[in-house]
Design a protein around this motif. Structure first.
Motif, short mmCIF file in Angstrom:
data_model
loop_
_atom_site.label_atom_id
_atom_site.label_comp_id
_atom_site.label_asym_id
_atom_site.label_seq_id
_atom_site.Cartn_x
_atom_site.Cartn_y
_atom_site.Cartn_z
N UNK A 44 5.47 -26.03 -1.74
CA UNK A 44 4.47 -25.09 -1.25
C UNK A 44 3.21 -25.23 -2.09
N UNK A 45 2.09 -25.41 -1.42
CA UNK A 45 0.82 -25.51 -2.14
C UNK A 45 0.28 -24.10 -2.33
N UNK A 46 0.16 -23.73 -3.59
CA UNK A 46 -0.38 -22.40 -3.88
C UNK A 46 -1.88 -22.49 -4.07
N UNK A 47 -2.57 -21.45 -3.65
CA UNK A 47 -4.01 -21.39 -3.83
C UNK A 47 -4.31 -21.14 -5.30
N UNK A 48 -5.36 -21.76 -5.81
CA UNK A 48 -5.72 -21.53 -7.21
C UNK A 48 -6.11 -20.07 -7.43
N UNK A 49 -5.71 -19.53 -8.54
CA UNK A 49 -6.05 -18.15 -8.89
C UNK A 49 -7.33 -18.13 -9.72
N UNK A 50 -8.19 -17.18 -9.46
CA UNK A 50 -9.43 -17.04 -10.21
C UNK A 50 -9.10 -16.86 -11.69
N UNK A 51 -9.71 -17.68 -12.52
CA UNK A 51 -9.52 -17.58 -13.96
C UNK A 51 -8.34 -18.37 -14.49
N UNK A 52 -7.66 -19.11 -13.63
CA UNK A 52 -6.46 -19.81 -14.08
C UNK A 52 -6.77 -20.99 -15.01
N UNK A 53 -8.02 -21.44 -15.06
CA UNK A 53 -8.39 -22.56 -15.94
C UNK A 53 -9.07 -22.07 -17.22
N UNK A 54 -9.02 -20.77 -17.46
CA UNK A 54 -9.69 -20.21 -18.63
C UNK A 54 -9.15 -20.87 -19.90
N UNK A 55 -10.08 -21.35 -20.73
CA UNK A 55 -9.72 -21.98 -21.99
C UNK A 55 -9.47 -23.47 -21.88
N UNK A 56 -9.46 -24.01 -20.66
CA UNK A 56 -9.20 -25.44 -20.49
C UNK A 56 -10.48 -26.27 -20.52
N UNK A 57 -11.61 -25.64 -20.29
CA UNK A 57 -12.88 -26.36 -20.22
C UNK A 57 -13.81 -25.81 -21.30
N UNK A 58 -14.45 -26.72 -22.03
CA UNK A 58 -15.43 -26.31 -23.03
C UNK A 58 -16.74 -27.02 -22.76
N UNK A 59 -17.83 -26.35 -23.07
CA UNK A 59 -19.16 -26.92 -22.91
C UNK A 59 -19.82 -26.94 -24.29
N UNK A 60 -20.35 -28.07 -24.66
CA UNK A 60 -20.96 -28.19 -25.98
C UNK A 60 -22.23 -27.34 -26.07
N UNK A 61 -22.62 -27.00 -27.30
CA UNK A 61 -23.79 -26.16 -27.52
C UNK A 61 -25.08 -26.83 -27.05
N UNK A 62 -25.15 -28.15 -27.10
CA UNK A 62 -26.36 -28.85 -26.70
C UNK A 62 -26.28 -29.36 -25.25
N UNK A 63 -25.50 -28.71 -24.44
CA UNK A 63 -25.30 -29.11 -23.06
C UNK A 63 -26.61 -29.27 -22.29
N UNK A 64 -27.52 -28.33 -22.45
CA UNK A 64 -28.75 -28.37 -21.67
C UNK A 64 -29.94 -29.00 -22.41
N UNK A 65 -29.68 -29.64 -23.52
CA UNK A 65 -30.73 -30.33 -24.25
C UNK A 65 -31.06 -31.65 -23.55
N UNK A 66 -32.34 -32.05 -23.55
CA UNK A 66 -32.70 -33.32 -22.92
C UNK A 66 -32.06 -34.50 -23.66
N UNK A 67 -31.74 -35.52 -22.91
CA UNK A 67 -31.17 -36.74 -23.50
C UNK A 67 -32.27 -37.52 -24.20
N UNK A 68 -31.90 -38.24 -25.23
CA UNK A 68 -32.86 -39.04 -26.00
C UNK A 68 -33.65 -39.98 -25.09
N UNK A 69 -32.99 -40.61 -24.14
CA UNK A 69 -33.63 -41.58 -23.25
C UNK A 69 -34.72 -40.95 -22.37
N UNK A 70 -34.66 -39.65 -22.16
CA UNK A 70 -35.60 -39.00 -21.24
C UNK A 70 -36.61 -38.11 -21.97
N UNK A 71 -36.61 -38.09 -23.29
CA UNK A 71 -37.52 -37.20 -24.02
C UNK A 71 -38.98 -37.49 -23.71
N UNK A 72 -39.33 -38.77 -23.51
CA UNK A 72 -40.73 -39.10 -23.22
C UNK A 72 -41.18 -38.53 -21.87
#
Length: 75
Positions: A44-72
């Motif tokens: 039986x395929x169960x539907x994913x529950x909201x919040x079931x992936x909590x703690x499995x994904x992390x985003x680095x602090x500099x996620x939205x910083x521009x990449x070195x190649x595109x700074x110019x």
């Protein structure tokens, strides 16, 4: 395809279940008439529950910083 009487099936049920799980078609007959087909149940395929992936994904602090190649292009 394997046909087996109800009496025989009751004596060898675990073997018949294993055979069905391995892909064999098992037909159980009663009074010389097929009455039951033994087949594996699809998971039986169960539907994913909201919040079931909590703690499995992390985003680095500099996620939205521009990449070195595109700074110019950002200046």
């Amino acid at each position: 395809m394997q046909q087996i009487t109800l009496d025989e099936a009751s004596q060898h049920l675990s073997d018949l279940v294993e055979a069905a799980l391995s892909g064999e078609e098992i037909i159980i007959i009663k009074d010389n008439q097929p009455v039951v087909k033994l087949t594996p149940v699809s998971p039986v395929k169960r539907r994913p529950q909201f919040g079931s992936a909590k703690g499995l994904i992390t985003i680095s602090d500099d996620f939205d910083e521009p990449l070195e190649d595109f700074k110019e292009y950002m200046e």
